[in-house]
Motif scaffolding. Structure first.
Motif, short mmCIF file in Angstrom:
data_model
loop_
_atom_site.label_atom_id
_atom_site.label_comp_id
_atom_site.label_asym_id
_atom_site.label_seq_id
_atom_site.Cartn_x
_atom_site.Cartn_y
_atom_site.Cartn_z
N ALA A 135 37.09 44.12 51.59
CA ALA A 135 38.29 44.78 52.08
C ALA A 135 38.62 45.98 52.48
O ALA A 135 39.06 46.24 53.51
CB ALA A 135 39.51 44.35 51.05
N SER A 136 37.83 46.99 51.93
CA SER A 136 37.75 48.41 52.12
C SER A 136 36.87 48.87 53.14
O SER A 136 36.84 49.92 53.58
CB SER A 136 37.69 49.41 50.85
OG SER A 136 36.64 48.90 50.16
N VAL A 189 31.60 47.87 41.51
CA VAL A 189 32.33 46.76 41.44
C VAL A 189 31.98 45.72 40.55
O VAL A 189 32.69 45.27 39.69
CB VAL A 189 32.97 46.24 42.73
CG1 VAL A 189 33.61 45.01 42.76
CG2 VAL A 189 33.39 47.26 43.70
N LYS A 219 35.04 40.90 47.01
CA LYS A 219 36.22 41.03 47.88
C LYS A 219 36.87 42.32 48.33
O LYS A 219 37.25 42.97 49.28
CB LYS A 219 37.14 40.17 47.58
CG LYS A 219 36.89 38.55 47.88
CD LYS A 219 38.09 37.62 47.56
CE LYS A 219 37.52 36.42 47.84
NZ LYS A 219 38.78 35.32 47.53
N ALA A 220 36.83 43.28 47.01
CA ALA A 220 37.36 44.80 47.01
C ALA A 220 36.61 45.46 47.93
O ALA A 220 37.02 46.43 48.61
CB ALA A 220 37.53 45.32 45.52
N ARG A 227 34.92 39.70 42.71
CA ARG A 227 34.89 41.23 42.61
C ARG A 227 34.51 41.93 43.91
O ARG A 227 34.94 42.93 44.29
CB ARG A 227 34.14 41.54 41.75
CG ARG A 227 34.49 41.34 40.21
CD ARG A 227 33.33 41.56 39.21
NE ARG A 227 33.84 41.42 37.63
CZ ARG A 227 34.07 42.33 37.13
NH1 ARG A 227 34.53 43.25 37.51
NH2 ARG A 227 34.90 41.89 35.75
#
Length: 241
Positions: free
Chosen positions: A215-216, A164, A211-212, A209
């Motif tokens: 979040a997953s 990421v 946060k992706a 970046r």
């Protein structure tokens, strides 16, 4: 007409500071019963030295000089006492925290502005924990627990972050006393001394970046045992203020 909410009176900052000082002292005294004598001794030495120095410089000339001498001696005595207190309290608190789950999170809480700490982003059933620090050196993955189990956990987190946050340095740190590990009392200082490789403006982009990833990430139950947070409240005393 809507009634305006009456704000609650804020607690006086001086009272909070005294409470934090007393709490720190009581906690440190459990593992260092002589801390009071050391602080008192340092204060007396500072008082004598301060009085002698100020008396020789300004105290002999006038009444104002005598007042300045007394005030200066008291200030030096206070500084000496607080310096000894902060160092011995730091040693005592780290000794109590060492071996506890999440002790590294408490130590990382001492980092100043410009550092972003996320506690327990990953861990195992055996309570091996990985914390994440974002700062000038880049992304720091800080693991505490069994080095054998942390190896795979840190490797997986490293790959996840590198996918990421491309071109951002990712560092692995294992807290412990073995070779290649960073002792808990030296963790915050070790992190702050690492080479600066990321500009402040880039840190904002890195956080966005990541946060992706967050979040997953599945919602994981926290490991058993509280993560120590008292170190944060002791920040002032442990810096020797």
């Amino acid at each position: 007409m809507a009634k305006s909410a009456t704000p609650k009176p804020a607690e006086p900052p001086a009272l909070k500071r005294r409470q934090q000082f007393a709490q720190t002292y009581q906690m440190a005294r459990k593992s260092d019963p002589t801390i009071g004598r050391w602080v008192l001794g340092a204060g007396l030495v500072g008082l004598v030295v301060g009085f002698a120095v100020f008396w020789l410089i300004v105290g002999r000339n006038s009444v104002i000089g005598l007042v300045v001498t007394i005030v200066g001696a008291l200030m030096l005595a206070t500084l000496a006492g607080l310096t000894v207190f902060s160092r011995r309290a730091q040693r005592a608190v780290y000794g109590q925290m060492e071996g506890q789950v999440g002790a590294a999170a408490g130590a990382l809480g001492l980092l100043k502005r410009g550092w972003h700490v996320d506690n327990a982003i990953a861990f195992t059933k055996q309570q091996d924990v990985v914390h994440r620090v974002i700062g000038p050196p880049g992304i720091l993955l800080v693991g505490e627990g069994s080095s054998a189990r942390l190896k795979g956990l840190l490797s997986a987190e490293r790959k996840r972050h590198e996918r990421v946050a491309v071109d951002t340095p990712v560092h692995e740190i294992v807290v412990g006393k073995d070779d290649g590990q960073v002792p808990l009392p030296k963790l915050a200082r070790h992190v702050q001394k690492m080479k600066r490789q990321v500009q402040p403006a880039e840190i904002t982009d890195i956080l966005a970046r990541l946060k992706a990833i967050d979040a997953s990430r599945p919602i994981l139950p926290m490991p058993k045992g509280p993560i120590p947070t008292s170190m944060k409240g002791m920040r002032g005393q442990m810096r020797g203020r």
